[in-house]
Design an enzyme around this catalytic site. Sequence first.
Site, PDB file in Angstrom:
ATOM      1  N   HIS A 228      42.299  41.522  32.559  1.00 46.17           N
ATOM      2  CA  HIS A 228      43.565  41.427  31.473  1.00 46.17           C
ATOM      3  C   HIS A 228      43.056  40.600  30.236  1.00 46.17           C
ATOM      4  CE1 HIS A 228      46.882  39.730  29.531  1.00 46.17           C
ATOM      5  NE2 HIS A 228      47.595  40.932  29.514  1.00 46.17           N
ATOM      6  N   HIS A 237      45.260  43.774  26.829  1.00 45.41           N
ATOM      7  CA  HIS A 237      44.675  45.085  26.870  1.00 45.41           C
ATOM      8  C   HIS A 237      43.573  44.923  28.227  1.00 45.41           C
ATOM      9  CE1 HIS A 237      41.923  48.343  25.846  1.00 45.41           C
ATOM     10  NE2 HIS A 237      40.749  47.515  26.075  1.00 45.41           N
TER      11      HIS A 237
END
Length: 277
Positions: A228, A237
């Site tokens: 992450h 993202h």
Amino acid sequence: IRDRLNTIGTPVIAFPFFRDILIQIEPNIASTPIDLYYLMKQEDAFEFLSLIIISLHEEIVKGAQVIERTDSEAIGWGRVAKTTTKKRTLQVAEFDFIETPISKIFGFKLRSCFSRAGKSSITIQPAFTLSLNISEGINTLEEALQHFTNPEKIEDTQFESTRTITLATLPRVLVINLQRFKMRQNGNIAKIEKHISFPHNLNISKSILDPTATKQITTYQLFAVVIHHGRSISSGHYTCNILHQPSGCWLSIDDRNVMSVSTENVLNRCAYILMYQ
């Protein structure tokens, strides 16, 4: 999908395209209004993966029209075993899967022992994933696994109570979530950014296994890592590293971008999800 986006013009209008695909899988979605805000929200990768695994398992059970028995014999509730050293009984409650291809791959069992005032009760429950605390003092995956099985003191005004969790069985594929998000005292959620060391080959220590667990395969090889990027639980993202098993090479996947990376690069990532087999 990219061609469809370019044709329509704006990314938001692309959501009906995904909806058309979902309708082919689940026709009932056709009568559900589109909530663009909901569709644009960030979701947690581990929660999504857990949902997919559980949903696949339940869907196969429904498809096979298997009816789960609920009598005490089927679930093991109330099964009592007498101890040999003292004149008392040990209460054991055991729950199990209805077997499916999904449970054969991801399924395992956790043994929870609750002790209070010299008496113990044991609950054995099935699970698909393992979520581990990586708070202060934990810097390796092995330490996180050991912490997971350390006795936990339960507050009780009259008696000292403890709960200990061990692994009663092991899965063919072990999915591990490192708990990188924790709630602060002010109610805000903060991300734990530190690197947790994890091995390419994981050996499950006997200290975290239930003593009755015999003939278990305890050696695993890493084959996937999810990362992450970002500091917030509601944004960021996700990328992943996947082991291409025919070649033995690691691939880094970032949306449509795929490139080869070294094993050292993979092991140095701040992992959020680890998958071993």
